[in-house]
Motif scaffolding. Structure first.
Motif, PDB file in Angstrom:
ATOM      1  N   SER A 173      -0.875   5.143   7.696  1.00  0.00           N
ATOM      2  CA  SER A 173      -1.191   6.506   7.274  1.00  0.00           C
ATOM      3  C   SER A 173      -0.902   6.749   5.799  1.00  0.00           C
ATOM      4  CB  SER A 173      -0.420   7.518   8.132  1.00  0.00           C
ATOM      5  OG  SER A 173       0.975   7.301   8.048  1.00  0.00           O
ATOM      6  N   HIS A 174      -0.791   5.677   5.018  1.00  0.00           N
ATOM      7  CA  HIS A 174      -0.594   5.814   3.578  1.00  0.00           C
ATOM      8  C   HIS A 174      -1.836   6.418   2.917  1.00  0.00           C
ATOM      9  CE1 HIS A 174      -3.262   2.380   3.114  1.00  0.00           C
ATOM     10  NE2 HIS A 174      -2.526   1.714   3.998  1.00  0.00           N
ATOM     11  N   LEU A 175      -1.697   6.778   1.636  1.00  0.00           N
ATOM     12  CA  LEU A 175      -2.786   7.406   0.887  1.00  0.00           C
ATOM     13  C   LEU A 175      -3.558   6.421   0.019  1.00  0.00           C
ATOM     14  CD1 LEU A 175      -0.808  10.549  -0.350  1.00  0.00           C
ATOM     15  CD2 LEU A 175      -2.550  10.527   1.453  1.00  0.00           C
ATOM     16  N   ALA A 176      -3.222   5.134   0.105  1.00  0.00           N
ATOM     17  CA  ALA A 176      -3.775   4.167  -0.849  1.00  0.00           C
ATOM     18  C   ALA A 176      -5.290   4.078  -0.796  1.00  0.00           C
ATOM     19  CB  ALA A 176      -3.163   2.788  -0.604  1.00  0.00           C
ATOM     20  N   PHE A 177      -5.890   4.338   0.370  1.00  0.00           N
ATOM     21  CA  PHE A 177      -7.346   4.290   0.488  1.00  0.00           C
ATOM     22  C   PHE A 177      -7.974   5.676   0.378  1.00  0.00           C
ATOM     23  CE2 PHE A 177      -6.566   0.270   3.047  1.00  0.00           C
ATOM     24  CZ  PHE A 177      -7.010  -0.575   2.045  1.00  0.00           C
TER      25      PHE A 177
ATOM     26  N   MET B  32       0.828  -1.211   0.000  1.00  0.00           N
ATOM     27  CA  MET B  32       0.000   0.000   0.000  1.00  0.00           C
ATOM     28  C   MET B  32       0.858   1.255   0.000  1.00  0.00           C
ATOM     29  SD  MET B  32      -3.293  -0.448  -0.067  1.00  0.00           S
ATOM     30  CE  MET B  32      -4.681  -1.424   0.465  1.00  0.00           C
ATOM     31  N   TRP B  33       1.979   1.204   0.683  1.00  0.00           N
ATOM     32  CA  TRP B  33       2.901   2.341   0.701  1.00  0.00           C
ATOM     33  C   TRP B  33       3.694   2.450  -0.597  1.00  0.00           C
ATOM     34  CZ3 TRP B  33       3.503   6.484   3.714  1.00  0.00           C
ATOM     35  CH2 TRP B  33       2.954   6.467   5.011  1.00  0.00           C
ATOM     36  N   ASP B  34       4.205   1.316  -1.081  1.00  0.00           N
ATOM     37  CA  ASP B  34       5.161   1.346  -2.186  1.00  0.00           C
ATOM     38  C   ASP B  34       4.513   1.398  -3.564  1.00  0.00           C
ATOM     39  OD1 ASP B  34       7.105   1.201  -0.244  1.00  0.00           O
ATOM     40  OD2 ASP B  34       7.467  -0.946  -0.490  1.00  0.00           O
ATOM     41  N   THR B  35       3.459   0.624  -3.768  1.00  0.00           N
ATOM     42  CA  THR B  35       2.784   0.589  -5.071  1.00  0.00           C
ATOM     43  C   THR B  35       1.277   0.520  -4.870  1.00  0.00           C
ATOM     44  OG1 THR B  35       3.125  -1.823  -5.139  1.00  0.00           O
ATOM     45  CG2 THR B  35       4.666  -0.458  -6.402  1.00  0.00           C
ATOM     46  N   PRO B  36       0.649   1.606  -4.423  1.00  0.00           N
ATOM     47  CA  PRO B  36      -0.800   1.581  -4.199  1.00  0.00           C
ATOM     48  C   PRO B  36      -1.542   1.235  -5.491  1.00  0.00           C
ATOM     49  CG  PRO B  36       0.019   3.838  -4.229  1.00  0.00           C
ATOM     50  CD  PRO B  36       1.221   2.946  -4.208  1.00  0.00           C
ATOM     51  N   PRO B  37      -2.663   0.508  -5.375  1.00  0.00           N
ATOM     52  CA  PRO B  37      -3.350   0.025  -6.583  1.00  0.00           C
ATOM     53  C   PRO B  37      -3.878   1.141  -7.479  1.00  0.00           C
ATOM     54  CG  PRO B  37      -4.685  -0.355  -4.620  1.00  0.00           C
ATOM     55  CD  PRO B  37      -3.327   0.061  -4.144  1.00  0.00           C
ATOM     56  N   LEU B  38      -4.250   2.257  -6.900  1.00  0.00           N
ATOM     57  CA  LEU B  38      -4.644   3.434  -7.675  1.00  0.00           C
ATOM     58  C   LEU B  38      -3.541   4.466  -7.486  1.00  0.00           C
ATOM     59  CD1 LEU B  38      -7.148   4.108  -9.420  1.00  0.00           C
ATOM     60  CD2 LEU B  38      -8.000   5.441  -7.488  1.00  0.00           C
ATOM     61  N   ALA B  39      -2.744   4.681  -8.527  1.00  0.00           N
ATOM     62  CA  ALA B  39      -1.590   5.579  -8.408  1.00  0.00           C
ATOM     63  C   ALA B  39      -2.014   7.035  -8.382  1.00  0.00           C
ATOM     64  CB  ALA B  39      -0.618   5.334  -9.560  1.00  0.00           C
ATOM     65  N   VAL B  40      -3.048   7.365  -9.145  1.00  0.00           N
ATOM     66  CA  VAL B  40      -3.538   8.744  -9.245  1.00  0.00           C
ATOM     67  C   VAL B  40      -5.042   8.722  -9.044  1.00  0.00           C
ATOM     68  CG1 VAL B  40      -3.761  10.781 -10.709  1.00  0.00           C
ATOM     69  CG2 VAL B  40      -1.691   9.383 -10.829  1.00  0.00           C
ATOM     70  N   LEU B  41      -5.535   9.584  -8.168  1.00  0.00           N
ATOM     71  CA  LEU B  41      -6.955   9.616  -7.829  1.00  0.00           C
ATOM     72  C   LEU B  41      -7.637  10.794  -8.510  1.00  0.00           C
ATOM     73  CD1 LEU B  41      -9.256   8.520  -5.924  1.00  0.00           C
ATOM     74  CD2 LEU B  41      -8.519  10.283  -4.295  1.00  0.00           C
TER      75      LEU B  41
ATOM     76  N   GLY C 149       2.654  10.750  -3.427  1.00  0.00           N
ATOM     77  CA  GLY C 149       2.558  11.220  -2.058  1.00  0.00           C
ATOM     78  C   GLY C 149       3.116  10.224  -1.058  1.00  0.00           C
ATOM     79  N   ASN C 150       2.866   8.929  -1.300  1.00  0.00           N
ATOM     80  CA  ASN C 150       3.387   7.905  -0.403  1.00  0.00           C
ATOM     81  C   ASN C 150       4.910   7.853  -0.380  1.00  0.00           C
ATOM     82  OD1 ASN C 150       0.934   7.000   0.523  1.00  0.00           O
ATOM     83  ND2 ASN C 150       0.883   5.153  -0.726  1.00  0.00           N
ATOM     84  N   LEU C 151       5.524   8.298  -1.478  1.00  0.00           N
ATOM     85  CA  LEU C 151       6.991   8.287  -1.569  1.00  0.00           C
ATOM     86  C   LEU C 151       7.587   9.686  -1.427  1.00  0.00           C
ATOM     87  CD1 LEU C 151       7.371   5.738  -4.520  1.00  0.00           C
ATOM     88  CD2 LEU C 151       7.672   5.303  -2.071  1.00  0.00           C
ATOM     89  N   ASP C 152       6.788  10.636  -0.985  1.00  0.00           N
ATOM     90  CA  ASP C 152       7.248  12.007  -0.797  1.00  0.00           C
ATOM     91  C   ASP C 152       8.452  12.010   0.147  1.00  0.00           C
ATOM     92  OD1 ASP C 152       7.637  14.665  -0.139  1.00  0.00           O
ATOM     93  OD2 ASP C 152       5.513  15.092   0.203  1.00  0.00           O
ATOM     94  N   PRO C 153       9.623  12.470  -0.325  1.00  0.00           N
ATOM     95  CA  PRO C 153      10.804  12.472   0.549  1.00  0.00           C
ATOM     96  C   PRO C 153      10.633  13.348   1.781  1.00  0.00           C
ATOM     97  CG  PRO C 153      11.231  13.676  -1.493  1.00  0.00           C
ATOM     98  CD  PRO C 153       9.928  12.974  -1.682  1.00  0.00           C
ATOM     99  N   GLY C 154       9.661  14.237   1.762  1.00  0.00           N
ATOM    100  CA  GLY C 154       9.423  15.063   2.932  1.00  0.00           C
ATOM    101  C   GLY C 154       8.863  14.293   4.106  1.00  0.00           C
TER     102      GLY C 154
END
Length: 422
Positions: A358-362, A301-310, A339-344
């Protein structure tokens, strides 16, 4: 159609023909984020866009429709959590209001307004969402793992004697939809065609509207039948819910849940299997019982969420987001993978994220995915059944030879060839 770039965005030069290879494609001054392509590197493009524009970048969607791609984790959260500033109601979309988007545009199945809960905010959203969540909870409590085990075994039976399989085409692509046919009260024979049409709607392109029409036709027949022959299924529950959905609302929520559940769960299942089969210690841990499937799902879910762009949010007023001046009526799309890979917020992607949900996948906010439990049950049941039936399962090619095909909204694994003792 004479589309303008979002206010403040640089104008592209002569757009010409899309570069081969698909999504996303850099062209001129603005990045095109459409088409399909194998071997593309969306994360490389996101990194370049972040370096050039920061947390919010101007892009062009199919038909050179302008949008803002939100790349920053915090900026995505702000958009998701503030529907008063960033509405899901596309009827305020400036390009739509000014006649630059036709009702038959390929983006409409994903971005256009419908009488469903994801197209609305406030009280209308709460009323419709209650009908969906109540009935998803009801069907989840009716032995969904039993359906998963049954159909997973049926899928495995088809290739178990051969010693080889493609776990994408032979397993992950269709298993979620087969389970959904039971959840919805559909015939299992409808599963394959519905899965294929759902995939085409997500991919976009010239055939998206046609496949969307096929899905709506099948679901309209289903709703009509369930009104006279009710059952213990999601469709009957929607029809009889106290929110009193009208015919169009019932039909569009059936469509919404069917397409999103199938496409995201099938993609996630393939990625989870990839993560397992490309890591010997992970596979050994699952087979021995020292590791559970949910921890693998969390990492994916963090690395390769199923929906990359919402898709899509629409600015309700002129405002600032990530240092960019967004204008009222602008379309924003949310880079969940970026966003999940945001270096910030994640400077070292090698650090374990176990226990961090707290990932964005959902998605997030009021429109956070209500079907998480069902998707998780399908994936866990599928993986458990597969490893039980085929304990000698191994990847048949080097991990670096696995490829993906990207479209605007997702990147899907092409194949996952495996061998096992027949």
């Amino acid at each position: 159609m004479n589309d303008q770039a979002p206010a403040g965005a640089p104008q592209a030069g002569d757009p010409g023909a899309p570069a081969p290879g698909g999504c996303p494609v850099a062209h001129g001054d603005v990045t095109r984020l459409y088409g399909q392509g194998s071997g593309m590197d969306p994360h490389g493009i996101y990194t370049r866009l972040r370096a050039e524009h920061g947390a919010v970048a101007p892009v062009l969607l199919e038909g050179d429709v302008p949008a803002w791609l939100v790349l920053g984790y915090r900026e995505c959260r702000r958009v998701l959590d503030n529907p008063l500033q960033f509405s899901r109601d596309s009827r305020i979309w400036r390009d739509w209001l000014e006649g630059r988007i036709e009702a038959t545009h390929p983006l409409i199945p994903m971005v256009g307004w419908r009488p469903d809960c994801v197209s609305q905010d406030g009280e209308p959203h709460r009323r419709l969402r209650a009908a969906v969540t109540d009935n998803l909870q009801a069907v989840a409590g009716r032995g969904i793992r039993r359906h998963v085990t049954y159909f997973a075994n049926k899928q495995i039976d088809a290739f178990a004697g051969t010693g080889t399989a493609d776990l994408v085409g032979d397993f992950a692509d269709y298993l979620p939809m087969l389970v959904l046919t039971r959840v919805f009260g559909l015939a299992a024979s409808e599963g394959r065609s519905l899965a294929e049409s759902s995939a085409q709607v997500i991919k976009g392109g010239a055939d998206a509207m046609e496949h969307n029409g096929r899905i709506m036709h099948i679901l309209a027949e289903l709703a009509e039948r369930k009104r006279s022959e009710p059952g213990a299924d999601f469709t009957t529950g929607l029809i009889g819910h106290h929110a009193d959905l009208d015919e169009d609302e019932v039909l569009n929520h059936l469509r919404l849940v069917l397409i999103t559940a199938q496409t995201t769960t099938s993609n996630l299942l393939a990625r989870v299997l990839q993560a397992i089969l490309t890591d010997a210690s992970r596979l050994a841990g699952l087979v021995s019982g020292e590791l559970n499937v949910s921890s693998v799902v969390e990492q994916v879910m963090w690395d390769t969420p199923p929906l990359a762009v919402l898709p899509g949010r629409f600015a309700t007023a002129d405002l600032e987001l990530g240092g960019v001046g967004v204008k009222e009526g602008d379309l924003l799309i949310l880079g969940l993978a970026a966003g999940n890979l945001d270096p910030g917020i994640r400077p070292d992607t090698g650090v374990s994220v176990q226990g961090n949900q707290s990932h964005l996948a959902f998605s997030g906010g009021p429109h956070e995915c209500p079907g998480q439990g069902i998707g998780q049950a399908i994936i866990e049941g599928a993986v458990d059944t597969l490893l039980h039936r085929l304990p000698s399962l191994r990847l048949a090619v080097p991990a670096q030879e696995l490829t993906s095909t990207a479209s605007t909204w997702e990147a899907r694994l092409d194949t996952l060839p495996v061998t096992f003792a027949a």
